[in-house]
Design a protein around this motif. Structure first.
Motif, PDB file in Angstrom:
ATOM      1  N   ALA A  40      26.684  -3.908  -9.334  1.00 53.83           N
ATOM      2  CA  ALA A  40      26.584  -4.762 -10.523  1.00 53.83           C
ATOM      3  C   ALA A  40      25.173  -5.281 -10.729  1.00 53.83           C
ATOM      4  CB  ALA A  40      27.560  -5.933 -10.399  1.00 53.83           C
ATOM      5  N   ASN A  41      24.491  -5.597  -9.628  1.00 50.57           N
ATOM      6  CA  ASN A  41      23.158  -6.199  -9.706  1.00 50.57           C
ATOM      7  C   ASN A  41      22.022  -5.184  -9.587  1.00 50.57           C
ATOM      8  OD1 ASN A  41      24.173  -8.885  -9.917  1.00 50.57           O
ATOM      9  ND2 ASN A  41      24.603  -8.857  -7.723  1.00 50.57           N
ATOM     10  N   ARG A  42      22.386  -3.901  -9.526  1.00 54.83           N
ATOM     11  CA  ARG A  42      21.363  -2.869  -9.362  1.00 54.83           C
ATOM     12  C   ARG A  42      20.357  -2.903 -10.503  1.00 54.83           C
ATOM     13  NH1 ARG A  42      21.009   1.606  -6.567  1.00 54.83           N
ATOM     14  NH2 ARG A  42      23.192   1.730  -5.968  1.00 54.83           N
ATOM     15  N   HIS A  43      19.065  -2.803 -10.143  1.00 53.41           N
ATOM     16  CA  HIS A  43      18.026  -2.707 -11.168  1.00 53.41           C
ATOM     17  C   HIS A  43      18.083  -1.315 -11.777  1.00 53.41           C
ATOM     18  CE1 HIS A  43      14.323  -2.994 -13.364  1.00 53.41           C
ATOM     19  NE2 HIS A  43      13.839  -1.940 -12.718  1.00 53.41           N
ATOM     20  N   ILE A  44      18.220  -1.252 -13.079  1.00 49.39           N
ATOM     21  CA  ILE A  44      18.301   0.010 -13.794  1.00 49.39           C
ATOM     22  C   ILE A  44      17.004   0.262 -14.547  1.00 49.39           C
ATOM     23  CG2 ILE A  44      19.489   1.272 -15.630  1.00 49.39           C
ATOM     24  CD1 ILE A  44      21.102   0.989 -13.041  1.00 49.39           C
ATOM     25  N   PHE A  88      23.427   2.151  -0.370  1.00 53.95           N
ATOM     26  CA  PHE A  88      22.740   1.616  -1.562  1.00 53.95           C
ATOM     27  C   PHE A  88      21.307   2.132  -1.663  1.00 53.95           C
ATOM     28  CE2 PHE A  88      22.210  -1.335  -4.935  1.00 53.95           C
ATOM     29  CZ  PHE A  88      20.950  -1.879  -4.826  1.00 53.95           C
ATOM     30  N   ASN A  89      20.639   2.278  -0.531  1.00 53.09           N
ATOM     31  CA  ASN A  89      19.224   2.659  -0.536  1.00 53.09           C
ATOM     32  C   ASN A  89      18.984   4.108  -0.957  1.00 53.09           C
ATOM     33  OD1 ASN A  89      18.286   0.127   0.275  1.00 53.09           O
ATOM     34  ND2 ASN A  89      18.690   0.585   2.425  1.00 53.09           N
ATOM     35  N   GLU A  90      20.036   4.953  -0.924  1.00 50.58           N
ATOM     36  CA  GLU A  90      19.859   6.351  -1.300  1.00 50.58           C
ATOM     37  C   GLU A  90      19.348   6.475  -2.730  1.00 50.58           C
ATOM     38  OE1 GLU A  90      20.231   9.218   0.623  1.00 50.58           O
ATOM     39  OE2 GLU A  90      20.224   7.655   2.171  1.00 50.58           O
ATOM     40  N   ILE A  91      19.845   5.632  -3.612  1.00 53.13           N
ATOM     41  CA  ILE A  91      19.394   5.675  -5.009  1.00 53.13           C
ATOM     42  C   ILE A  91      18.034   4.999  -5.154  1.00 53.13           C
ATOM     43  CG2 ILE A  91      19.911   4.867  -7.355  1.00 53.13           C
ATOM     44  CD1 ILE A  91      22.872   5.310  -6.700  1.00 53.13           C
ATOM     45  N   GLU A  92      17.810   3.928  -4.385  1.00 51.60           N
ATOM     46  CA  GLU A  92      16.523   3.231  -4.464  1.00 51.60           C
ATOM     47  C   GLU A  92      15.366   4.132  -4.059  1.00 51.60           C
ATOM     48  OE1 GLU A  92      16.501   0.101  -5.849  1.00 51.60           O
ATOM     49  OE2 GLU A  92      18.564   0.752  -6.123  1.00 51.60           O
ATOM     50  N   LEU A 109      30.398  -0.980 -13.470  1.00 50.59           N
ATOM     51  CA  LEU A 109      29.074  -0.378 -13.532  1.00 50.59           C
ATOM     52  C   LEU A 109      27.983  -1.458 -13.584  1.00 50.59           C
ATOM     53  CD1 LEU A 109      29.621   2.673 -15.906  1.00 50.59           C
ATOM     54  CD2 LEU A 109      29.954   2.480 -13.421  1.00 50.59           C
ATOM     55  N   PRO A 110      26.731  -1.062 -13.343  1.00 56.00           N
ATOM     56  CA  PRO A 110      25.626  -2.030 -13.341  1.00 56.00           C
ATOM     57  C   PRO A 110      25.564  -2.867 -14.617  1.00 56.00           C
ATOM     58  CG  PRO A 110      24.888   0.059 -12.436  1.00 56.00           C
ATOM     59  CD  PRO A 110      26.269   0.303 -12.976  1.00 56.00           C
ATOM     60  N   GLU A 111      25.334  -4.152 -14.464  1.00 57.73           N
ATOM     61  CA  GLU A 111      25.292  -5.058 -15.600  1.00 57.73           C
ATOM     62  C   GLU A 111      24.205  -4.672 -16.596  1.00 57.73           C
ATOM     63  OE1 GLU A 111      27.431  -7.513 -16.361  1.00 57.73           O
ATOM     64  OE2 GLU A 111      28.601  -6.808 -14.641  1.00 57.73           O
ATOM     65  N   GLN A 112      23.076  -4.178 -16.100  1.00 62.45           N
ATOM     66  CA  GLN A 112      21.996  -3.809 -17.016  1.00 62.45           C
ATOM     67  C   GLN A 112      22.380  -2.632 -17.908  1.00 62.45           C
ATOM     68  OE1 GLN A 112      18.300  -3.327 -14.896  1.00 62.45           O
ATOM     69  NE2 GLN A 112      18.204  -5.472 -14.302  1.00 62.45           N
ATOM     70  N   MET A 113      23.245  -1.745 -17.398  1.00 59.46           N
ATOM     71  CA  MET A 113      23.710  -0.635 -18.228  1.00 59.46           C
ATOM     72  C   MET A 113      24.642  -1.138 -19.320  1.00 59.46           C
ATOM     73  SD  MET A 113      24.177   2.690 -15.760  1.00 59.46           S
ATOM     74  CE  MET A 113      22.731   3.803 -15.688  1.00 59.46           C
ATOM     75  N   LYS A 114      25.348  -2.222 -19.045  1.00 61.82           N
ATOM     76  CA  LYS A 114      26.277  -2.778 -20.026  1.00 61.82           C
ATOM     77  C   LYS A 114      25.558  -3.389 -21.224  1.00 61.82           C
ATOM     78  CE  LYS A 114      29.855  -3.808 -16.592  1.00 61.82           C
ATOM     79  NZ  LYS A 114      30.638  -4.887 -15.930  1.00 61.82           N
ATOM     80  N   ILE A 115      24.270  -3.650 -21.064  1.00 59.89           N
ATOM     81  CA  ILE A 115      23.501  -4.191 -22.192  1.00 59.89           C
ATOM     82  C   ILE A 115      22.512  -3.159 -22.736  1.00 59.89           C
ATOM     83  CG2 ILE A 115      23.758  -6.596 -21.493  1.00 59.89           C
ATOM     84  CD1 ILE A 115      20.944  -6.473 -20.310  1.00 59.89           C
ATOM     85  N   GLY A 116      22.762  -1.867 -22.375  1.00 60.08           N
ATOM     86  CA  GLY A 116      22.019  -0.790 -23.029  1.00 60.08           C
ATOM     87  C   GLY A 116      20.861  -0.182 -22.262  1.00 60.08           C
ATOM     88  N   ARG A 117      20.639  -0.580 -21.021  1.00 66.16           N
ATOM     89  CA  ARG A 117      19.518  -0.015 -20.265  1.00 66.16           C
ATOM     90  C   ARG A 117      19.967   1.270 -19.564  1.00 66.16           C
ATOM     91  NH1 ARG A 117      14.644  -2.091 -19.210  1.00 66.16           N
ATOM     92  NH2 ARG A 117      13.505  -1.416 -17.358  1.00 66.16           N
ATOM     93  N   GLY A 118      19.110   2.292 -19.583  1.00 66.18           N
ATOM     94  CA  GLY A 118      19.488   3.578 -19.016  1.00 66.18           C
ATOM     95  C   GLY A 118      20.484   4.295 -19.909  1.00 66.18           C
ATOM     96  N   LYS A 119      21.037   5.408 -19.413  1.00 66.49           N
ATOM     97  CA  LYS A 119      22.023   6.168 -20.179  1.00 66.49           C
ATOM     98  C   LYS A 119      23.237   6.470 -19.297  1.00 66.49           C
ATOM     99  CE  LYS A 119      18.614   8.502 -23.174  1.00 66.49           C
ATOM    100  NZ  LYS A 119      18.977   7.855 -24.440  1.00 66.49           N
TER     101      LYS A 119
END
Length: 294
Positions: A40-44, A88-92, A109-119
């Motif tokens: 949820a808190n992942r930086h996207i 978690f670090n595999e994606i980082e 899913l990540p909160e940042q994706m819910k507001i339109g960041r990334g695809k």
């Protein structure tokens, strides 16, 4: 989190992790809560792409198509790093542009994706074909949550205790349909099979990658099911992550990849009952999906 173990009257055994009322496959990392918080808190990053698909609906097919389009190469890319199943670090550690995967319901899913960041991209499939494919996969793995008959698994698949989608396929689809961001594209498994090139073009446009027609047609050829299956067999190395549940450390990702394979598995009575539940759930939940279960 609690570990739930169910044995029904037919001695079918079902095991999953339950967190806040939702079922999760036992391979989900740790106590579920911490992994979900990290997700949820992942930086996207703006150029991140998430392939989020209900299990056995075409995850690897879509992932390898995305990878070819983003890399400009026809090389097979294997399996995506799945947010809920791997460290978690595999994606980082990934270099941008990053492409990773998930089977989670969209609400997780990540909160940042819910507001339109990334695809976010997905592919939807006939649920009868899905349950057939999932059951065969479970039969070829160690105990990751179900041991029993197809009839028993079919009952679970239609319930909200289906760990494959943190609830039923219908609830997974409902979450997907409520995703209203412009950073989302949904494709149809059936249409992808019938009109591969047109769907590759649509996906390339969504990903904002610029390729000529010859390359896009080459991608369409390279992602044919038998070619991906052979590439997986030849190039995918054994993984310590899956060594305890698979014969050689490789997940049995590809089976048939066909439309209508459920007809070889379902009885007439099972099909009729599924149809009734499908119609009822679609109406009750107000689902818009055009996917047929015929």
């Amino acid at each position: 989190m609690e570990m739930v173990k169910i044995v029904d009257e037919e001695n079918n055994k079902y095991t999953f992790k339950r967190y806040k009322g939702y079922p999760f496959i036992i391979e989900t990392v740790g106590n579920v809560r911490d992994q979900l918080a990290k997700i949820a808190n992942r930086h996207i990053k703006q150029d991140d792409v998430l392939v989020c698909v209900f299990p056995k609906s075409g995850t690897h097919w879509l992932y390898n198509t995305v990878m070819m389009l983003r890399s400009g190469s026809l090389k097979y890319s294997g399996s995506p790093t799945m947010m809920e199943f791997q460290d978690f670090n595999e994606i980082e550690k990934m270099q941008s542009p990053r492409t990773f995967g998930s089977h989670l319901r969209f609400r997780f899913l990540p909160e940042q994706m819910k507001i339109g960041r990334g695809k976010v991209v997905t592919v939807t499939r006939n649920p009868k074909d899905i349950v057939t494919s999932v059951y065969h996969m479970l039969q070829n793995l160690g105990d990751i949550g179900y041991q029993g008959t197809f009839e028993g698994f079919l009952n679970i698949f239609l319930s909200e205790e289906c760990f494959m989608g943190n609830g039923s396929w219908f609830s997974w689809i409902k979450d997907m349909e409520e995703w209203e961001q412009s950073n989302f594209l949904s494709l149809s498994f059936h249409d992808f099979k019938q009109n591969t090139f047109a769907n590759v073009v649509k996906l390339a446009k969504f990903l904002e990658v610029d390729h000529d027609e010859d390359f896009l047609r080459s991608v369409s050829e390279s992602i044919q099911f038998n070619k991906l299956k052979e590439s997986h067999k030849i190039t995918t190395p054994p993984s310590d992550r899956w060594k305890d549940i698979s014969e050689d450390g490789r997940l049995p990702i590809y089976r048939k990849g066909e439309v209508g394979d459920w007809k070889e598995m379902f009885t007439v009575a099972q099909s009729e009952n599924f149809n009734k539940i499908f119609k009822k759930k679609v109406e009750e939940m107000g689902l818009k999906i055009k996917a047929s279960c015929e």
